[in-house]
Design an enzyme around this catalytic site. Structure first.
Site, PDB file in Angstrom:
ATOM      1  N   SER A  10     -37.009 -15.858 -46.455  1.00  0.00           N
ATOM      2  CA  SER A  10     -38.403 -16.288 -46.454  1.00  0.00           C
ATOM      3  C   SER A  10     -39.250 -15.395 -47.517  1.00  0.00           C
ATOM      4  O   SER A  10     -39.261 -14.244 -47.223  1.00  0.00           O
ATOM      5  CB  SER A  10     -39.032 -16.325 -45.187  1.00  0.00           C
ATOM      6  OG  SER A  10     -40.366 -16.467 -45.364  1.00  0.00           O
ATOM      7  N   HIS A  33     -36.380 -20.050 -48.371  1.00  0.00           N
ATOM      8  CA  HIS A  33     -37.270 -20.774 -47.490  1.00  0.00           C
ATOM      9  C   HIS A  33     -38.915 -20.478 -47.796  1.00  0.00           C
ATOM     10  O   HIS A  33     -39.138 -19.259 -47.818  1.00  0.00           O
ATOM     11  CB  HIS A  33     -36.943 -19.955 -45.869  1.00  0.00           C
ATOM     12  CG  HIS A  33     -37.750 -20.487 -44.870  1.00  0.00           C
ATOM     13  ND1 HIS A  33     -37.172 -21.531 -43.993  1.00  0.00           N
ATOM     14  CD2 HIS A  33     -39.015 -20.129 -44.220  1.00  0.00           C
ATOM     15  CE1 HIS A  33     -38.025 -21.648 -43.206  1.00  0.00           C
ATOM     16  NE2 HIS A  33     -39.221 -20.921 -43.166  1.00  0.00           N
ATOM     17  N   ASP A  35     -42.693 -20.781 -46.779  1.00  0.00           N
ATOM     18  CA  ASP A  35     -43.537 -21.026 -45.583  1.00  0.00           C
ATOM     19  C   ASP A  35     -44.723 -21.518 -45.946  1.00  0.00           C
ATOM     20  O   ASP A  35     -45.727 -20.598 -46.585  1.00  0.00           O
ATOM     21  CB  ASP A  35     -43.559 -19.478 -44.839  1.00  0.00           C
ATOM     22  CG  ASP A  35     -42.372 -19.302 -44.015  1.00  0.00           C
ATOM     23  OD1 ASP A  35     -41.968 -18.367 -44.160  1.00  0.00           O
ATOM     24  OD2 ASP A  35     -42.067 -20.288 -43.148  1.00  0.00           O
ATOM     25  N   MET A  37     -48.463 -22.879 -45.248  1.00  0.00           N
ATOM     26  CA  MET A  37     -49.433 -22.676 -44.153  1.00  0.00           C
ATOM     27  C   MET A  37     -50.794 -23.023 -44.776  1.00  0.00           C
ATOM     28  O   MET A  37     -51.190 -22.658 -45.807  1.00  0.00           O
ATOM     29  CB  MET A  37     -49.551 -21.296 -43.434  1.00  0.00           C
ATOM     30  CG  MET A  37     -48.167 -20.755 -43.135  1.00  0.00           C
ATOM     31  SD  MET A  37     -48.345 -18.929 -42.404  1.00  0.00           S
ATOM     32  CE  MET A  37     -46.692 -18.560 -42.312  1.00  0.00           C
ATOM     33  N   HIS A  66     -40.936 -25.200 -45.262  1.00  0.00           N
ATOM     34  CA  HIS A  66     -41.293 -25.213 -43.767  1.00  0.00           C
ATOM     35  C   HIS A  66     -42.498 -25.453 -43.691  1.00  0.00           C
ATOM     36  O   HIS A  66     -43.828 -24.602 -44.215  1.00  0.00           O
ATOM     37  CB  HIS A  66     -40.994 -23.768 -43.321  1.00  0.00           C
ATOM     38  CG  HIS A  66     -41.295 -23.433 -41.836  1.00  0.00           C
ATOM     39  ND1 HIS A  66     -41.258 -22.535 -41.221  1.00  0.00           N
ATOM     40  CD2 HIS A  66     -41.700 -24.685 -40.944  1.00  0.00           C
ATOM     41  CE1 HIS A  66     -41.703 -22.407 -40.091  1.00  0.00           C
ATOM     42  NE2 HIS A  66     -42.007 -23.761 -39.773  1.00  0.00           N
ATOM     43  N   MET A  68     -45.945 -25.690 -41.961  1.00  0.00           N
ATOM     44  CA  MET A  68     -46.935 -25.500 -40.870  1.00  0.00           C
ATOM     45  C   MET A  68     -48.251 -26.078 -41.106  1.00  0.00           C
ATOM     46  O   MET A  68     -49.093 -24.898 -41.394  1.00  0.00           O
ATOM     47  CB  MET A  68     -46.519 -23.942 -40.779  1.00  0.00           C
ATOM     48  CG  MET A  68     -45.215 -23.477 -40.421  1.00  0.00           C
ATOM     49  SD  MET A  68     -45.292 -21.656 -40.322  1.00  0.00           S
ATOM     50  CE  MET A  68     -44.591 -21.852 -42.060  1.00  0.00           C
ATOM     51  N   MET A 139     -38.290 -22.106 -33.770  1.00  0.00           N
ATOM     52  CA  MET A 139     -39.179 -20.954 -34.004  1.00  0.00           C
ATOM     53  C   MET A 139     -38.761 -19.885 -32.826  1.00  0.00           C
ATOM     54  O   MET A 139     -38.817 -20.075 -31.831  1.00  0.00           O
ATOM     55  CB  MET A 139     -40.464 -21.575 -34.061  1.00  0.00           C
ATOM     56  CG  MET A 139     -40.988 -22.407 -35.225  1.00  0.00           C
ATOM     57  SD  MET A 139     -40.789 -21.657 -36.852  1.00  0.00           S
ATOM     58  CE  MET A 139     -41.715 -20.236 -36.980  1.00  0.00           C
ATOM     59  N   ASP A 177     -36.121 -18.805 -36.911  1.00  0.00           N
ATOM     60  CA  ASP A 177     -36.912 -18.472 -37.655  1.00  0.00           C
ATOM     61  C   ASP A 177     -38.091 -17.456 -37.264  1.00  0.00           C
ATOM     62  O   ASP A 177     -38.906 -17.915 -36.243  1.00  0.00           O
ATOM     63  CB  ASP A 177     -37.802 -19.717 -38.317  1.00  0.00           C
ATOM     64  CG  ASP A 177     -38.715 -19.338 -39.490  1.00  0.00           C
ATOM     65  OD1 ASP A 177     -39.359 -20.201 -40.079  1.00  0.00           O
ATOM     66  OD2 ASP A 177     -38.910 -18.259 -39.701  1.00  0.00           O
TER      67      ASP A 177
END
Ligand code: DX5
Ligand code: ZN
Length: 221
Positions: A10, A33, A35, A37, A66, A68, A139, A177
């Site tokens: 990540s 990966h 992330d 957000m 991913h 979020m 998670m 993760d």
């Protein structure tokens, strides 16, 4: 039976002022990966499709986003256009999860679903959802920040999901993760995980990122 271990670094805790050279350090990984957000679903704000598009040409790895974020359906097409091969959505944010997975697949991408630590496996319907997924991302921290400590209670969830996937003979990876390092990786792999997302351990380590990745890939269940 789990597959050979895949490692997905990540970039959340990579040096954002030097992403091009950070990416060059993790070329021996299996996925990158990302992330994503939005500051609503999680109390942090990271980056979006423009950054992903900008780094696409500097990595040979397939990109997994991913998400979020609330309203994940808004972002499926933009992340496909930015060059992602997989989109992992949180079941907690999807009002119509089956339709969202169909949307991701219609864009030619692999679909994954992430579950927060407190979210039960039963949220993944065994007939309609699980068979469609290339990964379930469990998670092992509460999402929002890198560098947290793995929540040991998730190990039982990994074991249960491994039994379900093996009993149903599904071709679906179990990703973990958050809080993954050499020690916790041994625990999650023996519980049945076969894809390791690691951010801090890869990018904030004395040892080179490529060597960290190599060591993690040697683990087998
Ligand atoms: C947390 C993110 C994780 C994180 C990696 O919300 O989903 O991917 O960046 O965590 P660490 O740094 O613990 O490997
Ligand atoms: Zn993540």
């Amino acid at each position: 039976m789990s597959k050979p271990i895949e490692v997905a670094p990540s970039i959340l805790n990579a040096d954002f002022s030097n992403l091009r050279s950070e990416l060059a350090k993790v070329e021996n990984a299996d996925w990158l990966h990302l992330d994503i957000m939005d500051g609503h679903f999680v109390p942090n704000l990271t980056f979006g499709p423009p950054i992903v598009k900008a780094i696409r040409e500097y990595s040979t790895l397939p990109f997994e986003a991913h998400l979020m974020v609330t309203n994940p359906d808004f972002y499926v097409v933009p992340f496909r256009e930015a060059g992602c091969k997989r989109v992992i959505v949180h079941c907690e944010t999807a009002l119509h999860l089956h339709r969202l997975i169909q949307m991701i697949q219609a864009e030619g991408m692999e679909a994954g679903v992430a579950l927060n630590p407190a979210t039960p496996l039963e949220m993944l319907d065994l007939d309609l959802i699980l068979p469609e997924l290339s990964i379930v991302l469990l998670m092992t921290v509460n999402p929002g920040f890198g560098g947290q400590t793995l929540i040991k209670g998730v190990l039982k969830k990994i074991e249960r999901l491994r039994r379900v996937i093996d009993d149903e003979k599904l071709d679906c990876r179990i990703g973990v993760d958050g809080g993954i390092n050499q020690e916790t990786a041994v625990e999650v792999v023996s519980a049945g995980a076969d894809l390791l997302v690691a951010g801090t351990y890869v990018f904030k380590n004395q040892v080179s990122p490529s060597q960290v990745i190599q060591e993690l890939k040697k683990l087998s269940c």
